[in-house]
Motif scaffolding. Structure first.
Motif, PDB file in Angstrom:
ATOM      1  N   ALA A 115      12.398  -6.864  26.785  1.00 15.37           N
ATOM      2  CA  ALA A 115      12.848  -5.885  25.790  1.00 15.37           C
ATOM      3  C   ALA A 115      11.732  -5.545  24.817  1.00 15.37           C
ATOM      4  CB  ALA A 115      14.061  -6.434  25.039  1.00 15.37           C
ATOM      5  N   ILE A 164      16.077   0.158  24.423  1.00 15.19           N
ATOM      6  CA  ILE A 164      16.702  -0.819  25.313  1.00 15.19           C
ATOM      7  C   ILE A 164      18.216  -0.679  25.227  1.00 15.19           C
ATOM      8  CG2 ILE A 164      16.993  -3.267  25.828  1.00 15.19           C
ATOM      9  CD1 ILE A 164      14.193  -2.070  26.420  1.00 15.19           C
ATOM     10  N   THR A 191      17.321  -0.241  19.891  1.00 16.53           N
ATOM     11  CA  THR A 191      18.221  -0.732  20.928  1.00 16.53           C
ATOM     12  C   THR A 191      19.578  -0.047  20.832  1.00 16.53           C
ATOM     13  OG1 THR A 191      19.074  -2.766  21.960  1.00 16.53           O
ATOM     14  CG2 THR A 191      19.065  -2.701  19.549  1.00 16.53           C
ATOM     15  N   SER A 200      14.586  -6.202  20.990  1.00 16.66           N
ATOM     16  CA  SER A 200      14.231  -4.795  20.760  1.00 16.66           C
ATOM     17  C   SER A 200      14.759  -4.258  19.433  1.00 16.66           C
ATOM     18  CB  SER A 200      14.762  -3.929  21.907  1.00 16.66           C
ATOM     19  OG  SER A 200      16.159  -4.131  22.104  1.00 16.66           O
TER      20      SER A 200
END
Length: 371
Positions: A133, A143, A164, A159
């Motif tokens: 990640a 991500i 994310t 992340s």
């Protein structure tokens, strides 16, 4: 195609009506040109489809209440044709017409990679998820994962600083598992986003997680499986990614550890073996990002024109005669029956709303047999 407030409300009302899934919603909008016109036609469509019982049509008040709940939770609804809708998600079969988002909607337009795996993750698996990640985030990818225990949690934590996206199986205001409430707050507080197609307040059921996995793989340009048992939701995500034309990557592991049976099996089936984030970055550099959807026209200002607003008896009988328990392509139904595409589409809408039609990939349909 930005939606007006009124359009967003009628879209939500139509989508929350019984038996109106993404495919039926798409066909209703394409046929009647607007959600408002489709809502007006629903009672007659349901009756002609031969529903066995009462089919619930969501009221305007229900949609307004959900809008108010979303606003209270600092969430917004993004329509499929709007700028912040995830571009890659548009290219899957029957993408969700509306997604509900908290946090930063802008991250949904960023190129993304999904990282999924076992809930019962090993220490090394968690470490690898975070490393993948972090490396993919540094390369410019958001991500995507499902906020589950284990690998999902490791991917989101790795992340947080680069961006994310957590996809929920329930409403965006229902964190599951509860132990990840702090992580969900960190995601939205650090420029990430939480996404769901389910109603506000919806508590996830077991059958909602494959639907969640469909969004995880659909938002991403590629999917990495870090650890997975031979039977796991991660392999469902991998299958969905493969069906959508997304590359699937798998991290190999010891054949003695059941948490690696699924990933090792994926490699045997043709998934790309990866051991570091750069492997994924190099492979995706040569791929064409998925975008667009050939089966969507969206709302239009013009009238339905020569499209029928009620199916003729002869067309309905011809389509019913062409349908059975085995899936058939819609184009084949049109050729077999000699009916126009508009007539066939309307009969299929009626049957779908009545709960008598099942949708399959590849624009195929089948008739649900009475018990």
């Amino acid at each position: 195609m930005p939606l007006s407030d009124e359009q967003r409300l009628t879209w939500l009302q139509l989508l929350r009506s019984e038996n109106v899934g993404p495919a039926t919603f798409r066909d209703l909008i394409n046929h009647f040109r607007s959600a408002a016109a489709a809502l007006e036609a629903l009672p007659d469509l349901i009756a002609r489809g031969g529903a066995a019982g009462n089919i619930r049509i969501a009221s305007r008040e229900m949609a307004e209440r959900e809008m108010a709940l979303a606003e209270k939770a600092n969430a917004c609804f993004i329509g499929m044709g709007e700028p912040d809708y995830p571009p890659a998600l548009r290219s899957i079969d029957y993408p969700p017409p509306l997604v509900c988002v908290t946090g930063n909607p802008g991250i949904l337009t960023q190129n993304a990679v999904a990282i999924v795996g076992s809930r019962n993750a090993s220490i090394n698996g968690m470490r690898l998820a975070g490393r993948f990640a972090s490396g993919l985030g540094a390369a410019g990818y958001a991500i995507v994962s499902g906020l589950a225990r284990g690998i999902d949690t490791g991917a989101h934590k790795g992340s947080l600083n680069t961006g994310t996206i957590a996809v929920f199986a329930g409403g965006v205001d229902v964190v599951f598992p509860e132990e990840n409430e702090a992580l969900a707050a960190d995601i939205t507080g650090n420029g990430g986003a939480i996404v769901s197609e389910m109603p506000m307040g919806w508590k996830p059921r077991s059958k909602d997680f494959p639907r969640r996995n469909r969004l995880v793989s659909g938002i991403a340009h590629g999917l990495v499986v870090v650890e997975a048992a031979r039977r796991s939701g991660s392999l469902i995500s991998a299958r969905l990614a493969n069906e959508a034309g997304r590359p699937v990557y798998a991290v190999p592991g010891s054949p003695l550890d059941p948490r690696h049976e699924g990933t090792n099996w994926l490699i045997k089936q043709g998934a790309t073996l990866v051991t570091e984030a750069d492997d994924v970055v190099r492979d995706l550099a040569d791929s064409v990002p998925p975008a667009g959807n050939a089966f969507w026209s969206g709302e239009a200002e013009d009238e339905a024109g020569d499209l029928p607003v009620a199916s003729a008896d002869h067309a309905r009988q011809a389509v019913l005669g062409a349908l059975g328990p085995e899936p058939v392509e819609v184009d084949d139904i049109i050729r077999f029956t000699g009916a126009t595409s508009g007539e066939v589409q309307l009969v299929l809408i009626e049957l779908d709303l009545a709960g008598r039609l099942e949708r399959h990939g590849g624009n195929r349909v089948s008739l649900i047999q009475a018990p």
